[in-house]
Enzyme design. Structure first.
Site, short mmCIF file in Angstrom:
data_model
loop_
_atom_site.label_atom_id
_atom_site.label_comp_id
_atom_site.label_asym_id
_atom_site.label_seq_id
_atom_site.Cartn_x
_atom_site.Cartn_y
_atom_site.Cartn_z
CB CYS A 75 -0.91 -0.01 1.23
SG CYS A 75 -1.94 1.47 1.37
CG HIS A 164 -2.88 -1.04 -9.45
ND1 HIS A 164 -3.59 -0.22 -8.60
CD2 HIS A 164 -1.82 -1.49 -8.76
CE1 HIS A 164 -2.96 -0.18 -7.43
NE2 HIS A 164 -1.89 -0.96 -7.50
CD GLU A 213 -6.81 1.88 -1.91
OE1 GLU A 213 -6.09 0.93 -1.52
OE2 GLU A 213 -6.75 3.03 -1.44
CB CYS A 222 -4.85 4.26 -4.38
SG CYS A 222 -4.10 2.62 -4.62
N GLY A 225 -1.74 2.86 -6.82
CA GLY A 225 -2.60 3.16 -7.96
C GLY A 225 -2.10 4.35 -8.76
#
Length: 279
Positions: A75, A164, A213, A222, A225
């Site tokens: 993350c 992703h 997410e 994110c 992301g």
């Protein structure tokens, strides 16, 4: 059970941080993490992050449970928050950490101005390693058609240690994210589910992004992301290698280095409050 915790956020993507350096396993179960993350009956957060002892020469290890109890590999906003948490525990203002994650070794640098720069490592673009069953397993998925919720979307897939799916749109504000997000996340072409980013290209160095997410739903930011979105934009010739990513919670500076191919992410991580859970 009585446990001290500290709440941090990275651009509104919020986490409960626990000092778990005394044991190599998380001190909460995934079910307990769900309870803690509940915004009505718990503390409220997108996830719980555990600062664990280092492994294989690293300074520390990061584990995270999402608000639904699932465990992501990495993350981006979370590791910035973890770096600030560790720096606060150690009483330092500038420091670089080597942190082991399920996505490999990540190196965040806490800066004197409160920002955190993270070497996010190499992006993964081969379809089979993202993973997705779209296209040739050994080739990138670039603007391939994917049927979602009765509509065909041109998607690009990138892994930053977690999967992703990026779609470029005319306006991110017009995307019905709450409706589409679950359909993308659980689409059968993503065997490990997927994070989903909708990206609007304002210019070659400025992109707007909204995210659904995996395991947390709509969040304000994110980090992985944002990195994946810049990679997707570069690979499809929509952006340069250095750009600002505007997310609902604020901006991240992302750079995909040409020499090493590593991605650098710079953004804030802020302490919100500390407390004690008694339950």
């Amino acid at each position: 059970m009585t446990l001290a915790f500290t709440k941090y956020h990275g651009l509104g993507n919020d986490f409960i941080l626990l000092d778990n350096r005394h044991t190599p396993e998380p001190c909460l179960s995934p079910e307990q993490a769900v309870q803690w993350c509940d915004r009505n009956f718990g503390i409220g957060a997108d996830g719980v992050i555990f600062a664990l002892p280092g492994q294989g020469g690293s300074d520390y290890t990061m584990r995270i449970f999402n608000s639904d109890g699932s465990e992501p590999e990495m993350c981006g906003n979370g590791i910035r928050c973890l770096a600030r948490f560790l720096a606060d525990l150690e009483g330092v203002t500038e420091v670089t950490y080597r942190i082991q994650t399920l996505a490999g070794l990540i190196v965040p640098q806490v800066l004197a101005d409160g920002q955190v720069t993270v070497d996010m490592g190499l992006p993964i673009v081969a379809a089979g390693q993202v993973p997705t069953s779209l296209g040739d397993p050994a080739s990138p998925v670039l603007d391939l058609a994917l049927e979602v919720a009765g509509q065909s979307w041109a998607v690009t897939c990138v892994s930053m240690g977690n999967p992703h799916c990026i779609t470029f749109v005319e306006s991110v504000a017009a995307v019905p994210l709450a409706e589409l997000g679950p359909h993308f996340e659980h689409h059968p072409v993503f065997p490990q589910r997927t994070n989903t980013e909708f990206v609007e290209v304002v210019s070659r160095d400025y992109l707007k992004m909204r995210v659904w997410e995996r395991g947390a739903g709509i969040t304000l930011a994110c980090g992985t992301g944002a990195c994946a979105s810049l990679v997707a934009a570069v690979l499809t010739d929509r952006a340069d290698r250095r750009a600002t990513l505007e997310l609902p919670g604020g901006n991240l500076a992302i750079e995909w280095l040409e020499d090493t191919q590593h991605i650098l992410m710079t953004g804030p991580a802020s302490r919100v409050f500390a407390g004690t859970w008694v339950g």
